[in-house]
Motif scaffolding. Structure first.
Motif, mmCIF file in Angstrom:
data_model
loop_
_atom_site.group_PDB
_atom_site.id
_atom_site.type_symbol
_atom_site.label_atom_id
_atom_site.label_comp_id
_atom_site.label_asym_id
_atom_site.label_seq_id
_atom_site.Cartn_x
_atom_site.Cartn_y
_atom_site.Cartn_z
ATOM 1 N N SER A 86 0.821 -1.219 0.000
ATOM 2 C CA SER A 86 0.000 0.000 0.000
ATOM 3 C C SER A 86 0.853 1.267 0.000
ATOM 4 C CB SER A 86 -0.927 0.010 1.218
ATOM 5 O OG SER A 86 -1.864 -1.052 1.131
ATOM 6 N N ALA A 87 2.093 1.158 0.471
ATOM 7 C CA ALA A 87 2.987 2.323 0.461
ATOM 8 C C ALA A 87 3.452 2.648 -0.957
ATOM 9 C CB ALA A 87 4.192 2.057 1.354
ATOM 10 N N ALA A 88 3.406 1.640 -1.845
ATOM 11 C CA ALA A 88 3.865 1.849 -3.223
ATOM 12 C C ALA A 88 2.713 1.928 -4.218
ATOM 13 C CB ALA A 88 4.809 0.718 -3.634
ATOM 14 N N PHE A 89 1.619 1.202 -3.939
ATOM 15 C CA PHE A 89 0.504 1.113 -4.873
ATOM 16 C C PHE A 89 -0.789 1.646 -4.257
ATOM 17 C CE2 PHE A 89 2.591 -3.011 -6.606
ATOM 18 C CZ PHE A 89 3.523 -2.252 -7.299
ATOM 19 N N GLU A 90 -1.698 2.044 -5.123
ATOM 20 C CA GLU A 90 -3.053 2.401 -4.710
ATOM 21 C C GLU A 90 -4.015 1.307 -5.169
ATOM 22 O OE1 GLU A 90 -3.782 6.171 -6.487
ATOM 23 O OE2 GLU A 90 -2.630 7.296 -4.990
ATOM 24 N N ASN A 91 -5.192 1.266 -4.544
ATOM 25 C CA ASN A 91 -6.243 0.302 -4.909
ATOM 26 C C ASN A 91 -5.700 -1.132 -4.929
ATOM 27 O OD1 ASN A 91 -7.950 2.542 -5.351
ATOM 28 N ND2 ASN A 91 -7.303 2.684 -7.485
ATOM 29 N N VAL A 92 -5.050 -1.499 -3.860
ATOM 30 C CA VAL A 92 -4.401 -2.814 -3.785
ATOM 31 C C VAL A 92 -5.441 -3.934 -3.665
ATOM 32 C CG1 VAL A 92 -2.844 -4.270 -2.427
ATOM 33 C CG2 VAL A 92 -2.327 -1.837 -2.765
ATOM 34 N N GLY A 120 0.544 -16.146 -5.268
ATOM 35 C CA GLY A 120 0.836 -14.914 -4.553
ATOM 36 C C GLY A 120 0.541 -13.652 -5.344
ATOM 37 N N TYR A 121 -0.568 -13.653 -6.077
ATOM 38 C CA TYR A 121 -0.886 -12.495 -6.921
ATOM 39 C C TYR A 121 -1.294 -11.279 -6.083
ATOM 40 C CZ TYR A 121 -0.710 -15.005 -11.362
ATOM 41 O OH TYR A 121 -0.290 -15.693 -12.467
ATOM 42 N N VAL A 122 -0.737 -10.132 -6.455
ATOM 43 C CA VAL A 122 -1.086 -8.852 -5.845
ATOM 44 C C VAL A 122 -1.228 -7.835 -6.983
ATOM 45 C CG1 VAL A 122 -0.394 -6.993 -4.287
ATOM 46 C CG2 VAL A 122 0.190 -9.370 -3.730
ATOM 47 N N ARG A 123 -2.313 -7.053 -6.966
ATOM 48 C CA ARG A 123 -2.536 -6.063 -8.027
ATOM 49 C C ARG A 123 -2.771 -4.695 -7.415
ATOM 50 N NH1 ARG A 123 -7.356 -7.640 -11.633
ATOM 51 N NH2 ARG A 123 -5.983 -9.436 -11.911
ATOM 52 N N GLY A 124 -2.317 -3.667 -8.101
ATOM 53 C CA GLY A 124 -2.536 -2.305 -7.631
ATOM 54 C C GLY A 124 -2.237 -1.319 -8.734
ATOM 55 N N MET A 125 -2.361 -0.040 -8.408
ATOM 56 C CA MET A 125 -2.081 1.033 -9.365
ATOM 57 C C MET A 125 -0.791 1.731 -8.952
ATOM 58 S SD MET A 125 -4.592 0.815 -11.505
ATOM 59 C CE MET A 125 -4.492 2.360 -12.425
ATOM 60 N N TYR A 126 0.206 1.667 -9.810
ATOM 61 C CA TYR A 126 1.451 2.388 -9.556
ATOM 62 C C TYR A 126 1.494 3.607 -10.476
ATOM 63 C CZ TYR A 126 6.361 3.652 -9.337
ATOM 64 O OH TYR A 126 7.536 4.356 -9.183
ATOM 65 N N ARG A 127 1.346 4.784 -9.894
ATOM 66 C CA ARG A 127 1.317 6.032 -10.660
ATOM 67 C C ARG A 127 0.295 5.934 -11.798
ATOM 68 N NH1 ARG A 127 7.546 8.394 -10.693
ATOM 69 N NH2 ARG A 127 7.771 8.380 -8.429
ATOM 70 N N ASN A 128 -0.892 5.451 -11.440
ATOM 71 C CA ASN A 128 -2.025 5.319 -12.358
ATOM 72 C C ASN A 128 -1.816 4.237 -13.420
ATOM 73 O OD1 ASN A 128 -3.577 7.422 -11.131
ATOM 74 N ND2 ASN A 128 -2.332 8.937 -12.217
ATOM 75 N N LEU A 129 -0.860 3.342 -13.203
ATOM 76 C CA LEU A 129 -0.610 2.242 -14.134
ATOM 77 C C LEU A 129 -0.967 0.917 -13.451
ATOM 78 C CD1 LEU A 129 2.903 3.346 -15.472
ATOM 79 C CD2 LEU A 129 0.664 3.793 -16.518
ATOM 80 N N LEU A 166 4.081 -7.394 -13.908
ATOM 81 C CA LEU A 166 3.519 -6.874 -15.154
ATOM 82 C C LEU A 166 3.004 -5.461 -14.885
ATOM 83 C CD1 LEU A 166 2.165 -6.826 -17.983
ATOM 84 C CD2 LEU A 166 0.210 -7.997 -16.931
ATOM 85 N N CYS A 167 3.410 -4.526 -15.717
ATOM 86 C CA CYS A 167 2.908 -3.156 -15.618
ATOM 87 C C CYS A 167 2.399 -2.729 -16.989
ATOM 88 C CB CYS A 167 4.000 -2.206 -15.144
ATOM 89 S SG CYS A 167 3.406 -0.497 -14.918
ATOM 90 N N GLU A 168 1.166 -2.248 -17.032
ATOM 91 C CA GLU A 168 0.579 -1.765 -18.283
ATOM 92 C C GLU A 168 0.890 -0.275 -18.405
ATOM 93 O OE1 GLU A 168 -3.521 -2.835 -17.975
ATOM 94 O OE2 GLU A 168 -3.136 -4.973 -18.319
ATOM 95 N N LEU A 169 1.763 0.066 -19.348
ATOM 96 C CA LEU A 169 2.264 1.440 -19.467
ATOM 97 C C LEU A 169 1.303 2.385 -20.177
ATOM 98 C CD1 LEU A 169 6.007 0.685 -20.320
ATOM 99 C CD2 LEU A 169 5.007 1.202 -18.091
ATOM 100 N N ASN A 170 0.191 1.839 -20.657
ATOM 101 C CA ASN A 170 -0.871 2.662 -21.272
ATOM 102 C C ASN A 170 -0.395 3.477 -22.480
ATOM 103 O OD1 ASN A 170 -2.632 1.689 -19.362
ATOM 104 N ND2 ASN A 170 -2.546 3.513 -18.061
#
Length: 292
Positions: A86-92, A120-129, A166-170
């Motif tokens: 949560s310190a790095a990502f939003e909407n975890v 061990g899947y974890v998903r979140g938004m990193y800088r809106n990505l 995996l990061c989706e760079l949009n």
């Protein structure tokens, strides 16, 4: 009150880590005993009863070690991981479904294997990505016939465990590119790879793409230097795959997963620092490509 709850949680986790060490020691002793019994059976003219008993004890010892570590790892994950992520990502989201990351749906070279599994899947938004983490394990299974018993058995061995992201760079790109470590044979036989002009990078990594000119425009001198800096602080050999649709895959062959307690020798504070440091390495690598 909150600090008191944290102290109680830390004390409980510390107890579980101590139990994990005790369980691993007991499992090792059982494994050793099982091996001795099995070898004794072989020495005594192939005594099938002793060989089977030894195999059972050995398997029990390995099971005890595995269960003890798994329990401590899960409790540590549940108590520590959410705050660090949560310190790095939003909407975890912990254990989201369906999964976005498929290790075999990339151009990242993998060792020969029979089975591929992820957890061990974890998903979140990193800088809106949109970003997703997971643990990837590859195993190889082969069958062999025991001389002593004539029975066919399966031998399963782990050939790879790594932390993947995996990061989706949009955004879209004109080509794909894959970066992976240069191994001994690659260097010996000068395997065909795209040369960047950076001698240090070209000695440490292979680069492939279907459009050399476009790949080199993506890998600017500044970006190559950032990758080399991160390579010096990496906790395992790593590979990168950038797709035309903006998917960025990062794979570190660390021998462990995200938020893994390892051998259980670290204190809780040391674990927190390591988990945060490893996650920060991945986000720094995203930043190296985010502004491509």
């Amino acid at each position: 009150m909150e600090e008191r709850d944290m102290n109680m949680t830390d004390e409980h986790l510390a107890q579980e880590l101590r139990k994990s060490k005790g369980g691993k020691l007991g499992g090792k002793i059982l494994s050793l005993l099982g091996g001795v019994v099995a070898i004794a059976g072989i020495i005594l003219g192939g005594n099938i009863v002793l060989i089977i008993i030894g195999g059972v004890i050995l398997g029990l010892g390995q099971m005890v070690q595995g269960k003890s570590k798994d329990k401590a790892s899960q409790q540590t994950f549940e108590a520590i991981a959410p705050d660090i992520v949560s310190a790095a990502f939003e909407n975890v989201q912990m254990n989201p479904t369906p999964h976005l990351l498929d290790a075999e749906d990339t151009n990242i070279p993998l060792p020969s294997h029979t089975h591929c599994s992820s957890s061990g899947y974890v998903r979140g938004m990193y800088r809106n990505l949109t970003t997703e983490l997971c643990i990837v394990k590859l195993t190889d299974v082969d069958e062999f016939q025991r001389e002593e018993t004539g029975m066919w058995e399966k031998n399963e061995r782990e050939v790879y465990t790594g932390q993947w992201l995996l990061c989706e760079l949009n955004r879209e790109f004109p080509t794909w590119l894959t970066i992976w470590p240069r191994e001994g044979l690659d260097k010996l036989f000068s395997a065909k790879t795209i040369k960047t002009g950076n001698e240090v990078f070209d000695k440490r990594f292979n680069l492939s793409s279907d459009d050399e000119a476009a790949a080199l425009r993506i890998l600017t001198p500044g970006r190559i230097e950032r990758i080399l800096t991160l390579a010096d602080s990496s906790f395992g050999k790593f590979s990168v795959n950038l797709n035309p649709d903006g998917r960025l895959y990062l794979a570190v062959h660390s021998g462990r997963g995200f938020f893994d307690i390892g051998k259980g020798r670290e204190t809780l504070e040391q674990l927190r620092q390591r988990f945060a440091r490893e996650l920060s390495w991945f986000t720094d690598m995203i930043d190296a490509f985010r502004g491509v």
